[in-house]
Design a protein around this motif. Sequence first.
Motif, short mmCIF file in Angstrom:
data_model
loop_
_atom_site.label_atom_id
_atom_site.label_comp_id
_atom_site.label_asym_id
_atom_site.label_seq_id
_atom_site.Cartn_x
_atom_site.Cartn_y
_atom_site.Cartn_z
N SER A 40 0.95 -1.13 -0.09
CA SER A 40 -0.07 -0.10 0.12
C SER A 40 0.72 1.34 -0.12
O SER A 40 0.57 2.24 -0.79
CB SER A 40 -0.78 -0.19 1.33
OG SER A 40 -1.68 1.28 1.40
N GLU A 41 1.87 1.36 0.86
CA GLU A 41 3.02 2.29 0.88
C GLU A 41 3.41 2.63 -0.53
O GLU A 41 3.67 3.73 -0.87
CB GLU A 41 3.68 2.22 1.98
CG GLU A 41 3.34 2.38 3.30
CD GLU A 41 4.21 2.00 4.36
OE1 GLU A 41 5.52 1.46 3.97
OE2 GLU A 41 3.98 1.94 5.80
N LEU A 42 3.95 1.49 -1.27
CA LEU A 42 4.60 1.54 -2.44
C LEU A 42 3.70 2.27 -3.39
O LEU A 42 4.02 3.02 -4.43
CB LEU A 42 5.05 0.30 -2.97
CG LEU A 42 5.95 0.00 -3.94
CD1 LEU A 42 7.32 0.87 -3.88
CD2 LEU A 42 6.18 -1.24 -4.35
N ASP A 47 3.02 5.89 -7.00
CA ASP A 47 1.69 5.79 -7.85
C ASP A 47 1.70 4.89 -8.82
O ASP A 47 1.76 5.00 -10.11
CB ASP A 47 1.73 7.09 -8.71
CG ASP A 47 0.37 7.54 -9.33
OD1 ASP A 47 -0.51 6.99 -8.79
OD2 ASP A 47 0.42 8.33 -10.36
N ILE A 48 2.08 3.56 -8.44
CA ILE A 48 1.98 2.28 -9.12
C ILE A 48 0.68 1.52 -9.06
O ILE A 48 0.13 1.70 -8.15
CB ILE A 48 3.18 1.39 -8.85
CG1 ILE A 48 3.23 1.00 -7.43
CG2 ILE A 48 4.37 2.39 -9.49
CD1 ILE A 48 4.32 0.11 -7.17
N ASP A 49 0.39 0.42 -9.87
CA ASP A 49 -0.45 -0.67 -9.70
C ASP A 49 0.12 -1.94 -9.25
O ASP A 49 0.94 -2.18 -9.64
CB ASP A 49 -1.12 -0.85 -10.92
CG ASP A 49 -1.96 0.50 -11.47
OD1 ASP A 49 -2.31 1.44 -10.60
OD2 ASP A 49 -2.40 0.25 -12.53
N MET A 69 -8.18 -5.71 -8.66
CA MET A 69 -7.66 -6.59 -9.10
C MET A 69 -7.96 -6.65 -10.90
O MET A 69 -7.14 -7.43 -11.36
CB MET A 69 -8.27 -7.93 -8.26
CG MET A 69 -7.27 -9.20 -8.76
SD MET A 69 -5.58 -8.94 -8.36
CE MET A 69 -5.46 -9.54 -6.89
N ARG A 70 -9.03 -6.27 -11.10
CA ARG A 70 -9.24 -6.56 -12.26
C ARG A 70 -8.56 -5.68 -13.53
O ARG A 70 -8.04 -6.15 -14.42
CB ARG A 70 -11.03 -6.00 -12.40
CG ARG A 70 -11.16 -6.30 -14.23
CD ARG A 70 -12.81 -5.76 -14.32
NE ARG A 70 -12.95 -5.81 -15.89
CZ ARG A 70 -14.20 -5.53 -16.29
NH1 ARG A 70 -15.06 -5.30 -15.50
NH2 ARG A 70 -14.31 -5.61 -17.71
N SER A 71 -8.26 -4.38 -12.75
CA SER A 71 -7.28 -3.76 -13.98
C SER A 71 -5.88 -4.08 -13.99
O SER A 71 -5.49 -4.12 -14.97
CB SER A 71 -7.46 -1.94 -13.52
OG SER A 71 -6.87 -1.77 -12.18
N VAL A 72 -5.36 -4.62 -12.90
CA VAL A 72 -4.15 -5.30 -12.61
C VAL A 72 -4.07 -6.52 -13.51
O VAL A 72 -3.02 -6.50 -14.29
CB VAL A 72 -3.83 -5.46 -11.22
CG1 VAL A 72 -2.33 -6.31 -11.16
CG2 VAL A 72 -3.55 -4.10 -10.30
N MET A 90 -13.90 6.60 -10.46
CA MET A 90 -13.68 5.64 -8.96
C MET A 90 -12.13 6.00 -8.70
O MET A 90 -11.84 6.16 -7.32
CB MET A 90 -14.05 4.33 -9.10
CG MET A 90 -15.45 4.08 -9.29
SD MET A 90 -16.03 2.30 -9.65
CE MET A 90 -14.62 1.36 -9.14
N GLU A 91 -11.14 6.03 -9.65
CA GLU A 91 -9.91 6.38 -9.37
C GLU A 91 -9.65 7.47 -8.60
O GLU A 91 -8.78 7.73 -7.91
CB GLU A 91 -9.04 6.14 -10.36
CG GLU A 91 -8.98 4.50 -10.98
CD GLU A 91 -8.24 3.86 -9.74
OE1 GLU A 91 -7.29 4.30 -9.45
OE2 GLU A 91 -8.61 2.88 -9.70
N ALA A 92 -10.32 8.59 -9.28
CA ALA A 92 -10.18 10.12 -8.62
C ALA A 92 -10.68 10.12 -7.55
O ALA A 92 -10.04 10.82 -6.46
CB ALA A 92 -10.94 11.10 -9.56
N GLN A 93 -11.97 9.40 -7.17
CA GLN A 93 -12.26 9.46 -5.64
C GLN A 93 -11.48 8.79 -4.76
O GLN A 93 -11.38 9.20 -3.57
CB GLN A 93 -13.66 8.95 -5.71
CG GLN A 93 -14.81 9.92 -6.16
CD GLN A 93 -16.16 9.14 -6.49
OE1 GLN A 93 -16.23 7.89 -6.36
NE2 GLN A 93 -17.19 9.90 -6.61
#
Length: 193
Positions: A40-42, A47-49, A69-72, A90-93
């Motif tokens: 999570s920290e990484l 700013d990575i997936d 998990m779907r996008s990854v 959703m990503e912006a939120q």
Amino acid sequence: MENRRTSKGKQKIEMKKITKEEDLRVTFSKRRSGIYKKASELCILCDIDIGMVIFSPSRKPYSFASPNMRSVSDRLFKRDLPPDPNQAMMEAQRADRINGLVQELNHLKLRYEVEKERGKRLREMLAARTEKGWWESPIDDLGKEEVGVLIDWFNEMKVKTSNRLVEIGSIEAPSSSSIAPNPGSMAPPSSGQ
């Protein structure tokens, strides 16, 4: 003399399979949460997936993914699926929520440090006051809250002493200027009053 437990502290653990079932479960649980925290920290810092699946000793799957998990998995398998129109929102939120939580955490850490320092100063002041009577302590060392407590205590003592004088036979309560406190006979104020 106090009996204190002495421990070996944090020591390096030899990397070999853990044989005791209970120790295995506890270690897995602790290390899994540690890996999630680091992942999570990484994600936040770089700013990575990230996507990972961990199977417990009892073969139960645990997963962690950011943003999901779907996008990854789509990126991993190079699937060119049409973008989800809600995904960007959703990503912006999610990013806003994470930034807000990080700011709140930093604010709380700062407040914690300020309160920790305040507690240290109060302990030092208390230690200085126990060496001599509270009335002998310099009033310049008192903060706004302490001065308020002291004033309240003095007002309460004034009322109590006036009432006591009336009780023991004085016909009228003395004026505030005629009461001269004897500091040696007073108990120090407590913050509980």
